[in-house]
Design a protein around this motif. Sequence first.
Motif, PDB file in Angstrom:
ATOM      1  N   VAL A  88       0.833  -1.201   0.000  1.00 38.14           N
ATOM      2  CA  VAL A  88       0.000   0.000   0.000  1.00 38.14           C
ATOM      3  C   VAL A  88       0.867   1.251   0.000  1.00 38.14           C
ATOM      4  N   MET A 119      -4.979  -1.420  -2.318  1.00 39.66           N
ATOM      5  CA  MET A 119      -5.078  -2.679  -1.581  1.00 39.66           C
ATOM      6  C   MET A 119      -4.983  -3.879  -2.519  1.00 39.66           C
ATOM      7  N   SER A 122      -1.437  -4.273  -3.382  1.00 35.25           N
ATOM      8  CA  SER A 122      -0.744  -4.827  -2.222  1.00 35.25           C
ATOM      9  C   SER A 122      -0.917  -6.342  -2.162  1.00 35.25           C
ATOM     10  N   TRP A 164      -2.778  -3.426   5.563  1.00 39.70           N
ATOM     11  CA  TRP A 164      -3.493  -2.368   4.840  1.00 39.70           C
ATOM     12  C   TRP A 164      -3.774  -1.168   5.727  1.00 39.70           C
TER      13      TRP A 164
END
Length: 275
Positions: A88, A119, A122, A164
């Motif tokens: 992130v 996200m 990520s 996150w």
Amino acid sequence: MPPSDPPTVFPAPSPRRIGAMVLRYWYLLRGSWPRILELAYWPTMQMILWGYINQFMAANSAWVAQGAGVLIAAVLLWDVLFRGQLGVSVSFLEEMWSRNLGHLFVSPLRPGEWLTALMTMSLIRTLIGIVPAALLAIPFFGYSVFDLGLPLALFFANLIAMGWWLGLLVIALILRYGMGAEGLAWIVVFLLAPVSAVYYPVTVLPEWLQWVAFLLPSSHVFEGMRGVLFDGAVRWGELAWAVALNGLYMAAGVATFLFAFRQARVRGALLQTGE
């Protein structure tokens, strides 16, 4: 014969100029508390983390043998948290480094849509990093983290969710304090490593630190992991605490990010921050 070039004469170093540049860099360092924190951070964290590992192993020398693969599983799951947060933060920083953040938001892109993309990226980064390492552990060490079964998916989901909301907090700090806070993207997760009980049980910590560990989803995940490996049982209570804490902190992380984003937009910082 042509005349030879005159010898190059280097002027003597000027202590005044050297001192002026040192003073410049000192002012830059002094004006950024994240940079000062980063200097003291790594030695302190390494000392605390390995101090607790040493303390636990000295009193429990047969612990690793009793739970085959416990340290390998801990390392892999810890990397899920680290890469989840870094995925992130780095995707955000790439926009800052290229001074592209302001350009993104003259388009119809909404902050919530951008967060979803961060996200998602990520998750992709984390899978690319973790899956090959987990597969290589099988031929190298004869251990498969996939033997954890369904609990592995639950551990993974909780750790990446924690990554996150930590990433959102880092983004909020960078939006507030500028690129001087950039180093937090690499250190914030490790700040929590000693109280996340990654390589040792929570009971190793002093009693006052155990209360801090209780408030972190990561400590519940790693306690749950050890429950599966040592007892062959899923500690549903630990997982329930991890889910509840992640839900609470995720809501706080999103709210903090949206507040910092609005403030940065008002200040015009989206266009001014970059390398």
